[in-house]
Design a protein around this motif. Structure first.
Motif, PDB file in Angstrom:
ATOM      1  N   ASN A  82       0.822  -1.211   0.000  1.00 46.29           N
ATOM      2  CA  ASN A  82       0.000   0.000   0.000  1.00 46.29           C
ATOM      3  C   ASN A  82       0.855   1.259   0.000  1.00 46.29           C
ATOM      4  N   ASN A 134      -5.063 -11.273  -8.250  1.00 49.42           N
ATOM      5  CA  ASN A 134      -6.036 -11.592  -7.205  1.00 49.42           C
ATOM      6  C   ASN A 134      -5.511 -12.670  -6.265  1.00 49.42           C
ATOM      7  N   ILE A 191      -3.071 -11.067  -3.875  1.00 53.22           N
ATOM      8  CA  ILE A 191      -3.742 -10.270  -2.848  1.00 53.22           C
ATOM      9  C   ILE A 191      -4.389 -11.168  -1.792  1.00 53.22           C
ATOM     10  N   ASN A 233      -3.494 -10.544   2.124  1.00 48.93           N
ATOM     11  CA  ASN A 233      -4.609 -10.533   3.072  1.00 48.93           C
ATOM     12  C   ASN A 233      -4.533 -11.689   4.070  1.00 48.93           C
ATOM     13  N   ASN A 237      -5.116  -2.520   0.194  1.00 48.77           N
ATOM     14  CA  ASN A 237      -6.115  -1.453   0.071  1.00 48.77           C
ATOM     15  C   ASN A 237      -6.827  -1.590  -1.278  1.00 48.77           C
ATOM     16  N   GLN A 238      -8.093  -1.957  -1.246  1.00 48.64           N
ATOM     17  CA  GLN A 238      -8.808  -2.274  -2.477  1.00 48.64           C
ATOM     18  C   GLN A 238      -9.025  -1.071  -3.387  1.00 48.64           C
ATOM     19  N   LYS A 239      -8.808   0.140  -2.880  1.00 49.02           N
ATOM     20  CA  LYS A 239      -8.967   1.310  -3.768  1.00 49.02           C
ATOM     21  C   LYS A 239      -7.925   1.312  -4.866  1.00 49.02           C
ATOM     22  N   ARG A 280      -7.018  -1.507  -6.494  1.00 45.81           N
ATOM     23  CA  ARG A 280      -7.155  -2.676  -7.376  1.00 45.81           C
ATOM     24  C   ARG A 280      -7.480  -2.298  -8.820  1.00 45.81           C
ATOM     25  N   SER A 281      -8.350  -1.353  -9.019  1.00 50.14           N
ATOM     26  CA  SER A 281      -8.745  -1.013 -10.388  1.00 50.14           C
ATOM     27  C   SER A 281      -7.600  -0.381 -11.173  1.00 50.14           C
TER      28      SER A 281
END
Length: 324
Positions: free
Chosen positions: A248, A297, A300, A305, A319-321, A323-324
């Motif tokens: 992150n 994925n 992660i 995780n 932090n999934q923000k 990922r995109s």
């Protein structure tokens, strides 16, 4: 990032391309062609700039959807190559037709460019073996939209041949200062800005006055508003970073340093094109986006995780923000 986009397909920004708008554009392009005013239509143009060996070949091939690299033959890029993609709904799925050079096949493009670059290296010795004018490769298919990618020779770091370095920077300056081009800057994901000669030099070539390499164009002070950074070789980043806290923090640092940013890994599993047939490699390129999604994925979920969820773990989850 997609080098092709069909009607009603989602873009990287989540925008749906309206079919009626898409058809209206193709009709207007046909009218412009019939009246020989195609140069009046604004076609999206990208100029790809990078240091050498930064994963450029794979990025271009992902746009084109077929294998076209000649880097394994130890032949450098000695002039810009303009890949002009054209939408033709009359062609079959998977069919690609060359408009220029006429009659060339996708399978033959790599060898064709390799021969061309060798000729330019010899014939342009007075300019360091480089040519400013782009070589046009125009292709059409029903999975393309009208789109142009200009691939310029890679910026040379620490070269003992200042003539080559100056020639490449003159070519780069000629295009990055041109407001008609959106800049796509390539770098390796593991490389920080302090160690990235290409990023510093692009800034200088865009903003210094007078232009370092003699361009007559005025400074392009807002170039960052028209540039995205594609950070390649993400598999190296994955191998190096195995906890969410470090991931992150490093991703945030890279986004702050380079602005609008996309991370791509290109190849995860040690695949080499030289060990496979052309057909196998084309299939591999087509499957690469899904492979990339699956591998990231997995990293992660099973690494970052899982470690964060262990008892008394000192690490944060991913932090999934990002990922995109």
């Amino acid at each position: 990032m997609d080098g092709y986009l069909r009607p009603e397909q989602t873009t990287t920004d989540g925008i749906i391309v309206d079919k009626s708008m898409f058809e209206a554009y193709t009709q207007s392009r046909q009218i412009a062609h019939d009246h020989q005013v195609e140069d009046k239509l604004k076609i999206p143009q990208l100029v790809i700039v990078r240091e050498t060996s930064s994963g450029k070949s794979m990025l271009v091939q992902n746009f084109l959807r077929f294998l076209c690299s000649f880097s394994q033959a130890n032949i450098a890029t000695h002039c810009p190559v303009a890949y002009c993609l054209r939408y033709n709904p009359q062609l079959r799925n998977g069919e690609i037709r060359f408009l220029q050079p006429v009659g060339l096949s996708p399978k033959a493009l790599g060898a064709h460019l390799q021969e061309l670059m060798g000729q330019i290296q010899v014939s342009h010795r007075t300019t360091g073996g480089f040519r400013l004018e782009p070589y046009i490769v125009e292709i059409e298919g029903n999975e393309y939209t009208d789109f142009e990618i200009l691939d310029v020779p890679g910026l040379i770091v620490g070269s003992d041949n200042p003539e080559h370095r100056a020639a490449v920077e003159k070519i780069t300056e000629h295009y990055v200062r041109n407001p008609n081009f959106m800049i796509v800057q390539l770098k390796e994901a593991s490389q920080l800005k302090a160690n990235n000669y290409g990023a510093r030099r692009v800034q200088e070539l865009c903003t210094l006055d007078p232009a370092p390499c003699g361009s007559p164009l005025p400074p392009r002070f807002d170039y960052r508003q028209h540039m995205v950074t594609v950070q390649t070789k993400f598999e190296t980043f994955v191998q190096k970073n195995q906890n969410g806290t470090a991931v992150n923090q490093e991703i945030e640092t890279l986004r702050e340093e380079f602005g609008e940013t996309y991370f791509v890994n290109m190849i995860f599993d040690g695949y080499t094109f030289a060990d496979h047939s052309y057909e196998e490699s084309v299939n591999y390129i087509s499957e690469l986006p899904e492979l990339e999604k699956h591998q990231v994925n997995e990293w992660i979920i099973t690494k970052l995780n899982r470690l964060a969820n262990e008892d008394e773990s000192r690490y944060h989850p991913f932090n999934q923000k990002y990922r995109s």
